[in-house]
Design an enzyme around this catalytic site. Structure first.
Site, PDB file in Angstrom:
ATOM      1  N   ASP A  10      82.794  11.078 -79.650  1.00 29.76           N
ATOM      2  CA  ASP A  10      83.026  12.117 -78.654  1.00 29.76           C
ATOM      3  C   ASP A  10      84.029  13.283 -78.802  1.00 29.76           C
ATOM      4  O   ASP A  10      85.203  12.689 -79.055  1.00 29.76           O
ATOM      5  CB  ASP A  10      83.121  11.397 -77.294  1.00 29.76           C
ATOM      6  CG  ASP A  10      83.157  12.573 -75.984  1.00 29.76           C
ATOM      7  OD1 ASP A  10      82.600  13.767 -76.217  1.00 29.76           O
ATOM      8  OD2 ASP A  10      83.535  12.009 -74.944  1.00 29.76           O
ATOM      9  N   ASP A 104      78.330  17.551 -78.165  1.00 25.33           N
ATOM     10  CA  ASP A 104      79.759  17.052 -78.616  1.00 25.33           C
ATOM     11  C   ASP A 104      79.997  15.458 -78.577  1.00 25.33           C
ATOM     12  O   ASP A 104      80.773  14.945 -78.721  1.00 25.33           O
ATOM     13  CB  ASP A 104      80.968  17.358 -77.768  1.00 25.33           C
ATOM     14  CG  ASP A 104      80.594  17.319 -76.149  1.00 25.33           C
ATOM     15  OD1 ASP A 104      79.421  16.862 -75.947  1.00 25.33           O
ATOM     16  OD2 ASP A 104      81.477  17.613 -75.505  1.00 25.33           O
ATOM     17  N   GLU A 105      78.705  14.752 -78.617  1.00 22.92           N
ATOM     18  CA  GLU A 105      78.883  13.254 -78.451  1.00 22.92           C
ATOM     19  C   GLU A 105      77.549  12.797 -79.226  1.00 22.92           C
ATOM     20  O   GLU A 105      76.370  13.321 -79.011  1.00 22.92           O
ATOM     21  CB  GLU A 105      79.196  12.727 -77.344  1.00 22.92           C
ATOM     22  CG  GLU A 105      78.256  12.874 -76.076  1.00 22.92           C
ATOM     23  CD  GLU A 105      78.189  12.155 -74.882  1.00 22.92           C
ATOM     24  OE1 GLU A 105      78.797  11.029 -74.752  1.00 22.92           O
ATOM     25  OE2 GLU A 105      78.337  12.684 -73.685  1.00 22.92           O
TER      26      GLU A 105
END
Length: 354
Positions: A10, A104-105
């Site tokens: 993350d 983003d993860e």
């Protein structure tokens, strides 16, 4: 069944991290991406801003009241997408078993990877070092035997952290875990559990599966499984698709439709990330949008849009305007997506994380 090795990565305050990377002067100030003007909302913020109580989806005016020195910058989705592609590229060099959840993860299943002595911990350390060196931002990582625990672990030592839950540590780890950490446990469910005297997963274990199912139905069984640290969901790279969608539930309701408009761009970017992997070959037939209001009533609208290859913010704005009759009504969830034309050509997509 062989023991699985799952990594959840993350990016730390992703949009803000890209802004601070590209303008180092922003590292020294409380920073929010979005939230400028009278009615915008904060998309994300750095940790200096979070120390003042600023949070994602917070109206910009409230954020500035909490943090008078707050610096705001408008979102730049093109730069964020470029950074995300670099991060995902680094992950896929280690394994093809990557399930992105957003820009983003992502989850990685590294059970069969022999590099780095076959150690998922060493792999996570390697990924964190490479991303910081090559992309210029930090990521936090969690390593565990399943997705549920890996996601909790990645948040355990944020920002810029690495936390490992080894198989023989699972029982002790979950026993002390607060129920608020469990996926799907919001304020309402937490309050119901507290009324039963349940504060931790250890309490959940003691309550027993029959009582949980009686009180919470299907969710009760999921709570029982999570309380014992069990999660058999695989890391899924692709599946046959009829549609692709993304949605975001806000910890704090968006105050009105103007605030919704400010998060449409980042939602569209997340949607295009999911479309990018093998989903471009099938023609888009419809666009749709979904809203859940603060009273939990849910409304959707879809419209035929045949000549769109990569949906843009402007494509969804008319649907939002048409769907929302009361512009001042607080919004709890906003989602959007595409439906493909129903023909014989197979197509794969990224699976959504439930």
């Amino acid at each position: 069944m062989p023991q699985r090795k799952i990594i959840h990565v993350d990016c730390d305050c992703f949009y803000a991290a890209v802004e601070m990377r590209d303008d180092p002067t922003l590292r020294e100030v409380p920073l929010a991406v979005g939230g400028e003007g009278g009615r915008g909302v904060v998309t994300t913020c750095n940790y200096k801003a979070r120390a003042f109580g600023v949070r994602s989806a917070m109206p910009g005016g409230e954020a500035r009241r909490l943090c008078p020195g707050l610096v705001t910058v408008p979102p730049d989705m093109a730069r964020y997408r470029a950074a995300s592609q670099k991060v995902m590229g680094i992950l896929r060099e280690l394994t093809d078993m990557v399930e992105p959840l957003s820009l983003d993860e992502a989850f990685l299943d590294v059970s069969d990877v022999t590099d780095h002595k076959g150690s998922a911990t060493l792999m996570a350390r390697y990924l964190r070092e490479r991303v910081e060196k090559e992309v210029g931002i930090t990521i936090s990582a969690g390593v565990a035997p399943n997705k549920f625990l890996a996601k909790i672990a990645s948040d355990w030592q944020k920002p810029d952290g690495l936390f490992v839950v080894k198989p023989d540590e699972v029982d002790g780890f979950v026993r002390e875990l607060k129920v608020e950490k469990l996926f799907g446990v919001g304020q309402v469910t937490a309050a119901k559990l507290h009324a039963l005297g349940v504060k931790t997963c250890g309490d959940l274990q003691a309550l027993g599966v029959d009582v949980l199912i009686e009180r919470f139905g299907k969710q009760g069984y999921r709570l029982h499984e999570m309380a014992h640290g069990r999660d058999e969901r695989p890391v899924v790279v692709s599946r046959i698709a009829k549609s692709v969608s993304v949605e975001r539930t806000f910890s704090q309701d968006l105050p009105d439709v103007t605030a919704c408009e400010t998060v449409l761009a980042s939602l569209t970017a997340d949607l295009n990330l999911r479309l990018a992997r093998k989903g471009r070959d099938k023609p888009i037939h419809k666009l749709f949008i979904k809203i859940r209001y603060s009273d939990f009533s849910t409304h959707t609208l879809e419209r035929v849009r045949e000549n769109i290859k990569e949906p843009e913010f402007e494509d969804y704005l008319p649907l939002l305007t048409e769907l929302v009759s009361n512009r001042e009504r607080p919004v709890r969830l906003l989602g959007l997506g595409v439906r493909f034309r129903n023909d014989d050509a197979p197509v794969t997509q990224l699976r959504l994380f439930d």
